[in-house]
Design an enzyme around this catalytic site. Structure first.
Site, short mmCIF file in Angstrom:
data_model
loop_
_atom_site.label_atom_id
_atom_site.label_comp_id
_atom_site.label_asym_id
_atom_site.label_seq_id
_atom_site.Cartn_x
_atom_site.Cartn_y
_atom_site.Cartn_z
N ASP A 8 -0.36 8.07 -4.45
CA ASP A 8 -0.31 7.53 -5.82
C ASP A 8 0.40 8.42 -6.86
O ASP A 8 -0.11 8.56 -7.99
CB ASP A 8 -1.74 7.26 -6.32
N LYS A 86 -2.05 -0.59 -2.07
CA LYS A 86 -3.50 -0.78 -2.06
C LYS A 86 -3.99 -1.30 -3.40
O LYS A 86 -3.27 -1.21 -4.40
CB LYS A 86 -4.20 0.54 -1.70
N CYS A 127 -8.65 8.88 -5.51
CA CYS A 127 -7.90 8.35 -4.35
C CYS A 127 -7.56 9.42 -3.32
O CYS A 127 -7.51 9.12 -2.13
CB CYS A 127 -6.67 7.60 -4.84
#
Ligand SMILES: [Zn+2]
Length: 181
Positions: A8, A86, A127
């Site tokens: 990310d 995701k 995450c």
């Protein structure tokens, strides 16, 4: 076989983004230097629909096909072999890269005979932690590169606590200097 998982590293999680991690962009040059040391480099992207219950918990971020969802412009994205998306549904899900819906990350890594997974990116306390814990559960020797991650730190110690929790579970915390070419 070793692989690097870049979690990310998107505009919305970097300074100026809608859910910015303070100094989140400092991981970018470290990750750029790491990528060339790995034969396999994969990345995840938070990739939300504009309308999702996830945004009841968080300010809207990383909406599909927006600038905020793009990788940080300085990330050397051409070195990434495959991107896994995701959080794509109207659910509060997708903290772990292994929850990607665009493809099966676990299968993709095991198809390439990956047994050691090095995790870096954003954010340590969400995450990155979720991805590293899942990697361990799925049988990978799991490493987190501590100078290539940054935390949201809603409470000031969240990042440090997340690192301690990962270490206790058996995840190896290493520095980028310790990652051999
Ligand atoms: Zn999200």
């Amino acid at each position: 076989m070793r692989a690097l998982l870049v979690v990310d590293v998107q505009n919305d999680f970097c300074p100026g983004g809608s859910l910015a991690v303070s100094n989140g962009d400092r991981v970018v040059p470290v990750i750029n230097g790491l990528m060339e040391r790995f034969d396999v480099v994969v990345a995840s992207k938070d990739w939300h629909p504009s309308d999702t219950v996830h945004f009841k918990k968080w300010p809207p971020h990383c909406v599909q096909n927006t600038k905020g969802a793009e990788f940080h412009p300085n990330l050397d994205a051409k070195r990434i072999d495959k991107v896994f998306l995701k959080g794509t549904k109207n659910k509060d899900d997708g903290y772990s890269a292994f929850e990607a819906t665009s493809d099966d990350l676990d299968r993709a890594l095991k198809d390439k005979k990956v047994d050691e997974l090095y995790v870096c990116g954003l954010a340590t306390d969400y995450c990155v932690r979720a991805s590293a814990v899942d990697a361990l559960k799925k049988g990978f020797h799991t490493f987190v590169i501590v100078d290539a991650i940054a935390a949201v730190n809603i409470k000031p110690d969240d990042g440090a606590l997340a690192q301690e929790e990962m270490r206790k579970q058996g995840i190896m915390l290493v520095s980028s200097q310790d990652v051999k070419p």
